[in-house]
Design a protein around this motif. Structure first.
Motif, mmCIF file in Angstrom:
data_model
loop_
_atom_site.group_PDB
_atom_site.id
_atom_site.type_symbol
_atom_site.label_atom_id
_atom_site.label_comp_id
_atom_site.label_asym_id
_atom_site.label_seq_id
_atom_site.Cartn_x
_atom_site.Cartn_y
_atom_site.Cartn_z
ATOM 1 N N ARG A 73 -14.901 19.365 8.625
ATOM 2 C CA ARG A 73 -15.867 19.554 7.099
ATOM 3 C C ARG A 73 -16.316 19.795 6.288
ATOM 4 N NH1 ARG A 73 -15.445 14.222 5.811
ATOM 5 N NH2 ARG A 73 -13.987 12.778 7.454
ATOM 6 N N LYS A 74 -15.883 20.442 5.218
ATOM 7 C CA LYS A 74 -16.962 21.858 3.851
ATOM 8 C C LYS A 74 -17.246 20.745 2.831
ATOM 9 C CE LYS A 74 -15.536 25.599 7.049
ATOM 10 N NZ LYS A 74 -14.777 27.068 6.822
ATOM 11 N N SER A 75 -18.783 20.472 2.294
ATOM 12 C CA SER A 75 -19.162 20.386 1.102
ATOM 13 C C SER A 75 -18.517 21.034 -0.255
ATOM 14 C CB SER A 75 -20.505 19.940 1.491
ATOM 15 O OG SER A 75 -20.839 20.539 1.469
ATOM 16 N N ASP A 76 -18.060 21.736 0.281
ATOM 17 C CA ASP A 76 -17.867 22.720 -1.574
ATOM 18 C C ASP A 76 -15.964 22.590 -1.123
ATOM 19 O OD1 ASP A 76 -17.128 23.924 0.942
ATOM 20 O OD2 ASP A 76 -17.299 26.423 -0.332
ATOM 21 N N LEU A 77 -15.567 21.893 -0.402
ATOM 22 C CA LEU A 77 -13.898 21.934 -0.414
ATOM 23 C C LEU A 77 -13.525 19.760 -0.733
ATOM 24 C CD1 LEU A 77 -12.471 24.803 2.219
ATOM 25 C CD2 LEU A 77 -12.498 24.376 -0.603
ATOM 26 N N SER A 78 -14.672 19.631 -0.546
ATOM 27 C CA SER A 78 -14.230 18.088 -0.426
ATOM 28 C C SER A 78 -13.756 17.442 -1.921
ATOM 29 C CB SER A 78 -15.650 17.805 -0.785
ATOM 30 O OG SER A 78 -15.631 16.191 -1.126
ATOM 31 N N LEU A 79 -12.350 16.327 -1.831
ATOM 32 C CA LEU A 79 -12.060 16.074 -3.112
ATOM 33 C C LEU A 79 -12.764 15.411 -3.682
ATOM 34 C CD1 LEU A 79 -8.873 15.513 -1.622
ATOM 35 C CD2 LEU A 79 -8.980 17.014 -3.761
ATOM 36 N N LYS A 80 -13.378 15.512 -3.771
ATOM 37 C CA LYS A 80 -14.925 13.825 -4.536
ATOM 38 C C LYS A 80 -15.045 14.524 -5.680
ATOM 39 C CE LYS A 80 -19.434 11.132 -4.340
ATOM 40 N NZ LYS A 80 -20.420 10.914 -3.854
ATOM 41 N N ARG A 116 0.607 -1.558 -0.117
ATOM 42 C CA ARG A 116 -0.096 0.354 -0.113
ATOM 43 C C ARG A 116 1.137 1.049 0.106
ATOM 44 N NH1 ARG A 116 -4.535 -0.811 4.870
ATOM 45 N NH2 ARG A 116 -5.275 -3.291 4.184
ATOM 46 N N VAL A 117 0.780 2.545 -0.943
ATOM 47 C CA VAL A 117 1.401 3.096 -0.886
ATOM 48 C C VAL A 117 0.528 4.229 -0.810
ATOM 49 C CG1 VAL A 117 3.511 3.862 -2.615
ATOM 50 C CG2 VAL A 117 2.945 2.248 -3.161
ATOM 51 N N LEU A 118 1.018 5.638 0.327
ATOM 52 C CA LEU A 118 0.515 5.852 0.353
ATOM 53 C C LEU A 118 0.786 7.729 -0.656
ATOM 54 C CD1 LEU A 118 -0.257 6.254 4.766
ATOM 55 C CD2 LEU A 118 -1.716 6.094 2.718
ATOM 56 N N VAL A 119 0.428 7.913 -1.365
ATOM 57 C CA VAL A 119 0.820 8.853 -2.656
ATOM 58 C C VAL A 119 0.578 10.086 -1.932
ATOM 59 C CG1 VAL A 119 2.222 9.728 -4.571
ATOM 60 C CG2 VAL A 119 1.460 7.216 -4.050
ATOM 61 N N ARG A 120 1.942 11.183 -1.608
ATOM 62 C CA ARG A 120 1.258 13.175 -1.107
ATOM 63 C C ARG A 120 1.047 13.439 -2.862
ATOM 64 N NH1 ARG A 120 -0.821 17.569 -1.397
ATOM 65 N NH2 ARG A 120 -1.243 18.303 0.988
ATOM 66 N N VAL A 121 0.350 14.046 -3.272
ATOM 67 C CA VAL A 121 -0.156 14.814 -4.673
ATOM 68 C C VAL A 121 -0.823 16.437 -3.723
ATOM 69 C CG1 VAL A 121 -0.224 12.770 -6.151
ATOM 70 C CG2 VAL A 121 -2.762 14.086 -5.350
ATOM 71 N N ASP A 122 -0.740 16.926 -5.456
ATOM 72 C CA ASP A 122 -0.569 18.021 -5.727
ATOM 73 C C ASP A 122 -2.497 18.428 -6.147
ATOM 74 O OD1 ASP A 122 -1.969 20.753 -5.490
ATOM 75 O OD2 ASP A 122 0.074 21.781 -5.677
ATOM 76 N N LEU A 123 -3.393 18.110 -5.411
ATOM 77 C CA LEU A 123 -4.765 18.636 -6.229
ATOM 78 C C LEU A 123 -5.421 19.796 -6.294
ATOM 79 C CD1 LEU A 123 -5.728 14.566 -5.649
ATOM 80 C CD2 LEU A 123 -4.438 15.953 -7.824
ATOM 81 N N ASN A 124 -4.844 20.675 -4.981
ATOM 82 C CA ASN A 124 -5.414 22.246 -5.150
ATOM 83 C C ASN A 124 -5.456 22.776 -6.321
ATOM 84 O OD1 ASN A 124 -6.537 23.985 -3.308
ATOM 85 N ND2 ASN A 124 -4.465 25.461 -2.878
ATOM 86 N N VAL A 125 -6.553 22.188 -7.507
ATOM 87 C CA VAL A 125 -7.039 22.338 -8.642
ATOM 88 C C VAL A 125 -8.243 23.644 -8.589
ATOM 89 C CG1 VAL A 125 -5.643 20.751 -9.938
ATOM 90 C CG2 VAL A 125 -8.252 20.955 -8.634
ATOM 91 N N PRO A 126 -8.263 24.364 -9.753
ATOM 92 C CA PRO A 126 -9.213 25.528 -9.613
ATOM 93 C C PRO A 126 -10.306 24.574 -9.829
ATOM 94 C CG PRO A 126 -8.037 26.297 -11.701
ATOM 95 C CD PRO A 126 -7.120 24.490 -10.374
ATOM 96 N N VAL A 127 -11.687 25.125 -9.242
ATOM 97 C CA VAL A 127 -12.702 24.156 -9.714
ATOM 98 C C VAL A 127 -14.119 25.130 -10.013
ATOM 99 C CG1 VAL A 127 -14.675 22.182 -9.491
ATOM 100 C CG2 VAL A 127 -12.325 22.105 -8.562
ATOM 101 N N ARG A 128 -14.723 24.869 -10.742
ATOM 102 C CA ARG A 128 -15.748 26.050 -11.182
ATOM 103 C C ARG A 128 -16.887 25.190 -11.407
ATOM 104 N NH1 ARG A 128 -14.011 29.060 -14.989
ATOM 105 N NH2 ARG A 128 -13.186 30.477 -13.548
ATOM 106 N N ASP A 129 -18.130 25.268 -11.159
ATOM 107 C CA ASP A 129 -19.304 24.644 -10.887
ATOM 108 C C ASP A 129 -18.627 23.062 -11.167
ATOM 109 O OD1 ASP A 129 -21.317 26.557 -11.443
ATOM 110 O OD2 ASP A 129 -20.738 27.174 -13.683
ATOM 111 N N GLY A 130 -18.060 22.917 -9.985
ATOM 112 C CA GLY A 130 -17.557 20.606 -10.185
ATOM 113 C C GLY A 130 -16.682 20.219 -10.823
ATOM 114 N N GLU A 131 -16.778 21.631 -12.107
ATOM 115 C CA GLU A 131 -16.001 20.908 -12.661
ATOM 116 C C GLU A 131 -14.165 21.528 -12.618
ATOM 117 O OE1 GLU A 131 -16.354 18.005 -15.457
ATOM 118 O OE2 GLU A 131 -18.460 18.431 -14.973
ATOM 119 N N VAL A 132 -12.689 20.522 -12.860
ATOM 120 C CA VAL A 132 -11.728 21.193 -12.562
ATOM 121 C C VAL A 132 -11.558 22.119 -14.354
ATOM 122 C CG1 VAL A 132 -9.405 20.612 -12.340
ATOM 123 C CG2 VAL A 132 -11.264 19.119 -11.258
ATOM 124 N N THR A 133 -11.082 23.119 -13.742
ATOM 125 C CA THR A 133 -10.607 24.732 -15.116
ATOM 126 C C THR A 133 -9.033 23.976 -15.465
ATOM 127 O OG1 THR A 133 -10.439 26.337 -13.844
ATOM 128 C CG2 THR A 133 -12.597 25.575 -14.171
#
Length: 397
Positions: free
Chosen positions: A68-75, A16-33
């Motif tokens: 926990r903030k729904s608008d800051l979920s990585l889902k 099991r490999v825990l991988v730290r990545v940067d997914l702090n990406v811009p999101v608009r209307d639920g879509e990564v821009t």
């Protein structure tokens, strides 16, 4: 030989490999821009999967401050990661606890899983050793592929390294090799181009670079403070008069270190900063009292390009002028295109980074032609300031 460990130094299969990545990406209307950061980490995730690892991605998103903030979920980001990687990516709504452990237990070799925002736990940013121990229990191996977060000593960037074998991912490896090649052991002559608005934000950068390079090119509004330090009248130009003495000290110290400092000899001036403003080219010692310097002039551009023709390494941080407002983008574009041309010709190793820098190189249309362009902000700046980054130090041999 690298000064840090990489994926090549560990056995991944069946672990099991825990991988730290940067997914702090811009999101608009639920879509990564903007998929840039996802594209950067995709090779590491694919490789770990191909090697038979059970891949578990860790990332933060925004600043939930331990709540926990729904608008800051990585889902919503999971779908974009899946598309870029081209493989199924499962998602679970936590990064520790029963849900996270059950999702990890269900993984087979080669599977990929994304954990929820690590910053939903207050202990993440506090580097809480209890949270680190709980998170580490889920994995067998830790891979850090997020250089952009490596200047922070958080659980997912530094705390885990105290509990698991830890190595750099391919994105982290590329970043460190590029930066070490440009600063730690550069091919000479080596130059640094530092621009931007204020000397105060780049003092440590300038001080460190003086001992690393042969040539320091200063552009942007910060050059105005150095012109003031040399007794040049700069009209209404943006400057920091309270840092004139500091600029004079830097000029003197650079001389003792055999580092030449290049300042503009001519400038593009206008009475206001706006696109299409009426502009004129003047010598830097002939700036009208009611006008401001907004870009360097053609003689200065030619001088910088001529210097780069003789250099083998270039570290770039900050624009030459107010490139967001044409016609004050000419110097930034011209020098960037020259550096790109020399890079493509194989005579220059060009490494650039910082938010404004990336935007400037994109504006010039040459971001893909530099040897390496870092998407990191604070981590990149701290690296060229000569600071030790906790997330990098933890991977050292």
């Amino acid at each position: 030989m690298n000064s840090f460990r990489t994926i090549d130094d560990v056995d991944v299969a069946g672990r099991r490999v825990l991988v730290r990545v940067d997914l702090n990406v811009p999101v608009r209307d639920g879509e990564v821009t903007d998929l840039t950061r996802i594209e950067r980490i995709a090779p590491t995730i694919r490789e770990l999967s191909d090697l038979g690892g059970q891949v578990i991605m860790l990332a933060h998103f925004g600043r939930p401050k331990g709540e926990r903030k729904s608008d800051l979920s990585l889902k919503p980001v999971a779908g974009a990661v899946e598309k870029v990687i081209g493989r199924p990516v499962a998602f679970v709504g936590d990064c520790v606890g029963d849900k996270a452990e059950a999702a990890a237990d269900a993984l087979s070799n080669g599977d990929i899983l994304l954990f929820e925002n690590t910053r939903f736990h207050a202990g993440e940013e506090k580097n809480d050793p209890r949270l680190a121990k709980e998170m580490a229990r889920i994995g067998d191996l830790y891979v850090n592929d997020a250089f952009s977060c490596a200047h922070r000593a958080h659980v997912s960037t530094e705390g885990l390294t105290h509990h698991l074998p830890s190595v750099a991912g391919r994105c982290m490896q590329a970043e460190l090799e590029a930066l070490e090649g440009a600063l730690a052991d550069p091919e000479r002559p080596a130059a640094a181009l530092v621009g931007g608005a204020k000397v105060s934000t780049k003092l440590d950068v300038l001080t460190n670079l003086m001992s690393k390079v042969d040539l320091l090119i200063i552009g942007g509004a910060m050059a105005n403070t150095f012109l003031l330090a040399k007794g040049v009248e700069i009209g209404t130009s943006l400057a920091e008069p309270d840092l004139v003495a500091t600029a004079q000290k830097i000029l003197a110290e650079a001389e003792t270190r055999n580092c030449r400092i290049i300042l503009p000899v001519d400038a593009v001036v206008a009475d206001k900063l706006e696109q299409g403003a009426d502009a004129a080219i003047v010598a830097v010692d002939a700036v009208p009292a009611d006008r401001m310097i907004l870009d360097v002039g053609p003689k200065s551009i030619a001088a910088v390009v001529a210097e780069l023709e003789n250099c083998r390494t270039l570290m770039w941080n900050g624009p030459m002028g107010a490139f967001e407002f044409p016609p004050f983008d000419k110097a930034t574009v011209a020098v960037a295109q020259a550096a790109a041309r020399l890079t493509k010709a194989g005579t220059l190793n060009s490494v650039a980074g910082g938010g404004d820098t990336v935007a400037a190189l994109n504006h010039a249309g040459v971001a893909d032609d530099f040897s390496y362009v870092s998407t990191a902000g604070g981590a990149f700046l701290e690296w060229i300031e000569g600071k030790s980054l906790p997330g990098v130090a933890a991977l050292s041999n």
